[in-house]
Design an enzyme around this catalytic site. Structure first.
Site, PDB file in Angstrom:
ATOM      1  N   GLU A  10     -42.743  12.890  10.553  1.00 43.44           N
ATOM      2  CA  GLU A  10     -43.848  12.494  11.427  1.00 43.44           C
ATOM      3  C   GLU A  10     -43.704  11.096  11.638  1.00 43.44           C
ATOM      4  OE1 GLU A  10     -47.600  14.443  11.194  1.00 43.44           O
ATOM      5  OE2 GLU A  10     -48.605  12.456  11.800  1.00 43.44           O
TER       6      GLU A  10
ATOM      7  N   HIS B 132     -49.122   8.894  17.163  1.00 47.45           N
ATOM      8  CA  HIS B 132     -48.327   9.508  16.285  1.00 47.45           C
ATOM      9  C   HIS B 132     -47.551  10.909  16.794  1.00 47.45           C
ATOM     10  CE1 HIS B 132     -51.884  12.144  15.747  1.00 47.45           C
ATOM     11  NE2 HIS B 132     -51.163  13.001  15.486  1.00 47.45           N
TER      12      HIS B 132
ATOM     13  N   HIS C 296     -45.929  14.829  16.536  1.00 48.15           N
ATOM     14  CA  HIS C 296     -46.322  16.328  16.069  1.00 48.15           C
ATOM     15  C   HIS C 296     -44.732  16.942  15.917  1.00 48.15           C
ATOM     16  CE1 HIS C 296     -50.629  16.784  16.844  1.00 48.15           C
ATOM     17  NE2 HIS C 296     -50.395  16.148  15.954  1.00 48.15           N
TER      18      HIS C 296
ATOM     19  N   ASP D 136     -56.911  14.731  13.081  1.00 48.82           N
ATOM     20  CA  ASP D 136     -56.558  13.469  14.353  1.00 48.82           C
ATOM     21  C   ASP D 136     -57.796  13.044  14.699  1.00 48.82           C
ATOM     22  OD1 ASP D 136     -53.725  13.956  13.711  1.00 48.82           O
ATOM     23  OD2 ASP D 136     -53.653  15.316  15.343  1.00 48.82           O
TER      24      ASP D 136
HETATM   25 ZN    ZN Z   1     -51.621  14.993  14.877  1.00 49.02          ZN
END
Ligand code: ZN
Length: 133
Positions: free
Chosen positions: A35, A81, A83, A94
């Protein structure tokens, strides 16, 4: 309680620079299978800068943002961010993060093309974000 008063000097963010969005999508792709996470900064109404966060190997995005370590200033508006496994909707963790930190949050997801992203507000509701040249 919020860690930082984002209402102080707050300007409504309306968009993101096209090159900044491109950089985010490329970072998401090149971080695979891990990630990627960063802090979003805006100049005026437009997000135009990323601060990369060290130690983003975690698949848990809430753990990914070590908020107490971050240099915060009034240009910081939120987070981004990735996925890696796809799906640009926020997880429960989140939304927790969004509530605690900032008011503009981007999630990018596999396959990281120009449509592979979504923007959320401070309570996890989807919001518009204009792509600005
Ligand atoms: Zn996430």
């Amino acid at each position: 309680m919020s860690l930082f008063d984002f209402t102080k000097g707050k300007k409504q963010v309306r968009g993101i620079r096209r090159r900044t969005l491109k950089m985010i999508l490329e970072a998401g792709r090149s971080s695979l299978p891990n990630e990627f996470g960063a802090i979003l900064r805006a100049e005026g109404e437009v997000i135009d800068q990323l601060w990369l966060i060290p130690g983003t190997e975690s698949s848990d995005s809430a753990a990914l943002f070590r908020l107490h370590m971050l240099p915060i200033d009034f240009h910081v508006v939120g987070t981004v961010h990735s996925h890696p496994s796809g799906g640009c909707w926020p997880s429960g963790a989140d939304v927790e993060l969004f509530r605690r930190f900032g008011y503009v949050h981007i999630i990018v997801c596999d396959p990281f093309d120009h449509d592979s992203w979504a923007c959320y507000d401070g309570i996890g509701e989807k919001r518009d974000l204009e792509v600005v040249d």
